[in-house]
Scaffold this active site. Structure first.
Site, PDB file in Angstrom:
ATOM      1  N   ASP A 287       0.871  -1.164   0.000  1.00 50.76           N
ATOM      2  CA  ASP A 287       0.000   0.000   0.000  1.00 50.76           C
ATOM      3  C   ASP A 287       0.918   1.226   0.000  1.00 50.76           C
ATOM      4  O   ASP A 287       2.108   1.109   0.326  1.00 50.76           O
ATOM      5  CB  ASP A 287      -0.868  -0.030   1.256  1.00 50.76           C
ATOM      6  CG  ASP A 287      -1.795   1.162   1.340  1.00 50.76           C
ATOM      7  OD1 ASP A 287      -2.340   1.575   0.301  1.00 50.76           O
ATOM      8  OD2 ASP A 287      -1.975   1.679   2.455  1.00 50.76           O
TER       9      ASP A 287
ATOM     10  N   ASP B 253      -0.034   5.229   0.643  1.00 51.78           N
ATOM     11  CA  ASP B 253      -0.242   6.254   1.666  1.00 51.78           C
ATOM     12  C   ASP B 253      -0.350   5.580   3.034  1.00 51.78           C
ATOM     13  O   ASP B 253      -1.146   4.658   3.214  1.00 51.78           O
ATOM     14  CB  ASP B 253      -1.514   7.060   1.360  1.00 51.78           C
ATOM     15  CG  ASP B 253      -1.582   8.343   2.175  1.00 51.78           C
ATOM     16  OD1 ASP B 253      -0.526   8.832   2.617  1.00 51.78           O
ATOM     17  OD2 ASP B 253      -2.693   8.862   2.361  1.00 51.78           O
TER      18      ASP B 253
ATOM     19  N   ASP C 199      -1.505  -0.380   5.847  1.00 55.32           N
ATOM     20  CA  ASP C 199      -1.847   0.202   7.153  1.00 55.32           C
ATOM     21  C   ASP C 199      -3.326   0.131   7.488  1.00 55.32           C
ATOM     22  O   ASP C 199      -3.723   0.545   8.572  1.00 55.32           O
ATOM     23  CB  ASP C 199      -1.382   1.666   7.217  1.00 55.32           C
ATOM     24  CG  ASP C 199      -2.195   2.560   6.289  1.00 55.32           C
ATOM     25  OD1 ASP C 199      -2.462   2.127   5.153  1.00 55.32           O
ATOM     26  OD2 ASP C 199      -2.575   3.671   6.707  1.00 55.32           O
TER      27      ASP C 199
END
Lengths: 321, 321
Positions: free
Chosen positions: B46, B48, B269
């Site tokens: 991922d 961001d 995240d």
């Protein structure tokens, strides 16, 4: 066999007099329906799909209301439509030949203001951010609740991250009210989302959560429900639905109009709002087939979700045709 | 006790080296984390919250990618953000010192076009109605899929019932694609709703269903999720989510990149998208604490929903810092 042609646009129904027309669903007629209302003191009417469809009056609806009034029944008109105020609705009723006073009308625009009054909002010194139309504007004004938004676009364009970072919302906003809003935009969504996420105690109020409404010709227009889901999802908030379909309305009506649920009937064409409201509160439930719910849909339902009475239209419920 | 200060904005973590910091959650460090990736051939990142936050690079993220490449691992970068195309993303990676080619990037803008290609849409002669931004525009163009909408407003104003009754939509529209759309409006919603309700076979595609995104300073901006729920509710349709969180993406990645799930890790995240995608497909799941998920949140989770590995940041996963 008595052939009965409905005024409903599109669908047609052929039914025997008081005959069973499939499973547990019985469509009563003008000879059998009125008796079922004998012990009812108050009738709560849905409007669109019951008294009119768009700008077309349902046949004999004005006469039906006169019959109920002559029988000494109290009438209330409860609609999830938020685009008009009580006063604007009273004009619409009058233009269709229906004699109704503003005090008998409970529009969801009025409910939004009444809900805020019930939680003491007018005395809080706070403002409303209104994603909605003139009906809610007028009702907020009558309730003494200041607002920004509404028909006037006062939100800066939010088309990049910097503009969203720099956005400063009015810190005196204490509630976001979402109704039918043809000015709904991403920029308004950002503003509402920031208020709900960052202003302590800011509440989210939905005038209703109806998904879509028939506007004739087989076309449906997006209702307020999608706009509410949009704001809820973006803000991580849950709206209070002040209309039919929500938990607040029926206790409010019972308190305000001193209703005895066992002596009260609801006449509505929608299962998820009208009939749900009635069953939830122990009201007698009547479904006319002049709106969105078809006999086919009813036939597929478990008995526990069926209305108490199904009639071709409100006219038969009053013994007319 | 080794005190470790995270680069994460806001939250701070103090943890023992490889120590258990509450319940079943163990935060690994640079000495213990790399061993867990020994048998992994492909790393899906991922972006961001893992490699950067907004415009700030996570410390040692470029060096971590170099370490993984030196170990011969294949890298893919999968993001639910739809605002940029693959090419635009490659520029962003480069500007932050991250060496990544467009072919390694799987943005949800690209996924929307890839999904439509996977169902044969380009050969159908149909158009897309795009409620989205330049990233999706560019990817549709590259895939040879014509569209209307996007950054250009081509929808007539829908501010009364008559305008909605008279609306004629382009009958060659075969799909509505909803991405992050700062031009989103009630008028666009009406157009999309009419296409989905009235054009036979018209499909609804969501670039992602993320509710909101952090943009720094504690502020969140509305994501694509709310816009998707809005269209779904108004149109009575269910969107195909082509990004993390949906069912389509992982089988597509496995097929296209010939992935062996047991040799593939995802580093992300977000629990609802990244870790969900990994667990769904039997991937090894790594959660760095540089994004939206806090240790407190992890401590509240049942063991079955925890990631396989928690690290302070991607740097420790590569044995750095």
């Amino acid at each position: 066999m008595l052939q009965r042609r409905l005024l409903q646009q599109g669908a047609r129904l052929t039914a025997t007099r008081s005959g069973d027309v499939g499973g547990a669903v019985t469509v009563l007629d003008s000879a059998t329906a009125p008796e079922r209302l004998r012990d009812i003191h108050t009738l709560i009417f849905d409007c669109d799909g019951v008294l009119w469809r768009g700008s077309d009056i349902i046949r004999n609806a004005p006469e039906a209301l006169r019959v109920f009034r002559q029988q000494g029944k109290r009438l209330l008109f409860v609609t999830n439509n938020s685009s008009k105020s009580r006063a604007e609705y009273a004009s619409k009723f009058g233009s269709l030949g229906l004699e109704v006073s503003p005090e008998e009308i409970v529009s969801s625009s009025y409910c939004a203001a009444a809900y805020l009054s019930s939680i003491g909002f007018p005395a809080s010194g706070k403002k409303v951010l209104l994603l909605g139309w003139s009906g809610v504007e007028q009702e907020l004004q009558l309730a003494g609740i200041p607002f920004i938004g509404g028909r006037e676009l006062e939100v800066p364009a939010m088309d990049n991250i910097d503009s969203m970072k720099q956005l400063k919302v009015d810190p005196s906003i204490g509630a976001v009210v979402v109704g039918w809003d043809p000015n709904f935009s991403y920029s308004r969504l950002v503003y509402a989302s920031v208020c709900l996420r960052e202003l302590p105690g800011c509440v989210l109020v939905a005038t209703n959560t109806d998904c879509a409404d028939h506007i004739g010709g087989g076309r449906m227009m997006p209702g307020t429900g999608g706009l509410v889901r949009c704001v809820e999802t973006a803000a991580g908030a849950t709206a209070v639905n002040v209309a039919k379909g929500g938990e607040w309305l029926l206790p409010y009506l019972c308190r305000t109009y001193n209703l005895d649920p066992s002596r009260t009937a609801i006449v509505g064409d929608r299962l998820d709002t009208d009939i749900h409201l009635g069953r939830q509160g122990g009201l007698f439930t009547c479904l006319p087939l002049t709106g969105v719910t078809t006999l086919e849909r009813l036939r597929g339902l478990p008995v526990g979700e069926l209305p108490d009475v199904v009639v071709p239209s409100v006219a038969q419920l009053a013994g007319l045709d």
